[in-house]
Design an enzyme around this catalytic site. Sequence first.
Site, PDB file in Angstrom:
ATOM      1  N   GLU A  25      41.042  45.673  42.458  1.00 51.73           N
ATOM      2  CA  GLU A  25      41.243  46.478  41.167  1.00 51.73           C
ATOM      3  C   GLU A  25      42.443  46.887  40.659  1.00 51.73           C
ATOM      4  O   GLU A  25      43.080  47.482  41.368  1.00 51.73           O
ATOM      5  CB  GLU A  25      39.955  46.879  40.604  1.00 51.73           C
ATOM      6  CG  GLU A  25      39.822  48.228  41.205  1.00 51.73           C
ATOM      7  CD  GLU A  25      38.447  48.930  40.943  1.00 51.73           C
ATOM      8  OE1 GLU A  25      37.593  48.288  40.965  1.00 51.73           O
ATOM      9  OE2 GLU A  25      38.321  50.059  41.131  1.00 51.73           O
ATOM     10  N   VAL A  26      42.620  47.045  39.321  1.00 48.88           N
ATOM     11  CA  VAL A  26      43.709  47.562  38.639  1.00 48.88           C
ATOM     12  C   VAL A  26      42.852  48.673  37.739  1.00 48.88           C
ATOM     13  O   VAL A  26      42.008  48.198  36.866  1.00 48.88           O
ATOM     14  CB  VAL A  26      44.639  46.846  37.711  1.00 48.88           C
ATOM     15  CG1 VAL A  26      45.761  47.276  36.984  1.00 48.88           C
ATOM     16  CG2 VAL A  26      45.401  45.571  38.609  1.00 48.88           C
ATOM     17  N   ASP A  82      56.221  33.096  39.452  1.00 51.03           N
ATOM     18  CA  ASP A  82      54.987  32.930  38.612  1.00 51.03           C
ATOM     19  C   ASP A  82      55.009  33.167  36.948  1.00 51.03           C
ATOM     20  O   ASP A  82      54.413  34.089  36.454  1.00 51.03           O
ATOM     21  CB  ASP A  82      53.885  34.041  39.425  1.00 51.03           C
ATOM     22  CG  ASP A  82      52.297  33.614  39.015  1.00 51.03           C
ATOM     23  OD1 ASP A  82      52.333  32.495  38.500  1.00 51.03           O
ATOM     24  OD2 ASP A  82      51.522  34.518  39.191  1.00 51.03           O
TER      25      ASP A  82
END
Length: 551
Positions: free
Chosen positions: A202-203, A314
């Site tokens: 997670e961030v 990306d």
Amino acid sequence: MCDMGGLDNLIANTAYLQARKNSEGDVKELQKRRKSLSLPSTDVSRKEIKETITLDYQSICVEQPIGQRLFRDFLGTVSEYKLAEEFLEEVKEWELEEGSAKEQLMEKLVSRRFKEPAEGSLNFLGKDLSSRIQQAQSKDMPELILLAKDAGNAFLMDAPFQDFQNSPFYDRFLQWKAFERQPINQKYFYEFRILGKGGFGEVCAIQVKNTGQMYACKKLDKKRLKKKNGEKMALLEKEILEKVHSPFIVSLAYAYETKTHLCLVMSLMNGGDLKFHIYNIGEKGIEIKRVIFYSAQICCGILHLHSLKILYRDMKPENVLLDDNGNCRLSDLGLAVKVKEGKPITQRAGTNGYMAPEILTDVDYSYPVDWFAMGCSIYEMIAGHTPFRDPKEKTSKEEVKRKTIEDEVVFQHPVFTEEAKDICRLFLAKKPQNRLGSRTNDDDPRKHAFFKSINFQRLEAGMVDPPFVPDPSVVYAKDISDIADFSEVKGIEFDDKDSKFFKRFATGAIPISWQKEIIDTGLFDELNDPSREATGGGGNSGEKSGVCSIL
């Protein structure tokens, strides 16, 4: 019935927003903590640090913010050195000016420094260059000023840099380098709400206890990394982020480990991503002046990566984040790769709808794929959909692939200007050798008419006001209840090889980012104050601030 999920989200958002504002109580807590800080002694820093530093002028006096600051302070103590430094600052100001004001600045600079130098001669110019300047006409002066600038920089790299190394200012630089290398762990930060998640973890938002600086922390689950063989990719992303120092790419500030996670601490971008702004605010798409501004900054970011021989792979609006002021940065370099001579890249990587034809057809590819994705992104910002998807019906992955390889781009949205159509066509050329940014060795997309309103020198210097500023009272992130939890990874054990990898990853503070934080938050001036005395006690205790007590 009370919605506990909504309450949890409200509490988390309140704490997060309060930390960003730095309330009076938080400022007092910060001041109390800072009183306990002090720099390592000169003897210790000289002994432990001096031998590890490469005496490189560009690194110490230009790239590292604290080194640059202390070098300038040193130059101010010698009149000849100070004169050179002031001249270079005036040249920089002239280079960034526009229109008639630039002409006026040049006349002022020439009169003050060359024609009638009341404050002293610029001895570093040499007789030949001085003579050319004295005899030059106005039309020749810009070129001569740049030659004088080169001479000034060469001068500072010589005797002034040598003298700096034997001065108290360099001793102070070594003290800061020793302080910079202190061990970093989770006790160094306060942790706030989750902002999102990725493939390995997670961030979340975090705050440095000693400075109050807010960051985003990407937490990579060690067991999940090992199970999915993601160690190499994680280390590559970290090493690439360490090399990148651009205002248009998220910066890495710290890399550390906990018992369960590897953590990358990066720029916190509070304004949301461009995908959110395209699809979730008003009608789909973004107004053209914002598209031009964001595209200009994105181009600068991509060019910086390419200059370091890094392929992004990306590029898409979802990976472009806005900061508090409305400037954008490229993020998520997890798919980035180093371009090496003689080692072709063939691996399929990217996001469907943004991948270039050469990626989809499994042939060798290089930098042009980033420009193709750039064309897709500009199109999407304007039209509210990517160029090879039908906005009125669901398009299969295979159909998107076919259209990308075979079909020419069509412009149906009325907002497309002729310049916007042209730059999209050029970026979306099927053959990489025909693509804008790749047609010749010096093919620079910034020269396209689409960017005619952008002064790139001023943009890169942070002197262009963004056309949109995010609302500081809004959290541009999903509700915490909408961010799915990761399931526990079982059956994974660590060995000595893993421990060595974790140690290689967790290198602590990143010098340039850390030094910028120290200066921007005022800690540099505080600890440099000769009248200041530390009260002792260390600065990284595990106490929670008043902000975090409601978490």
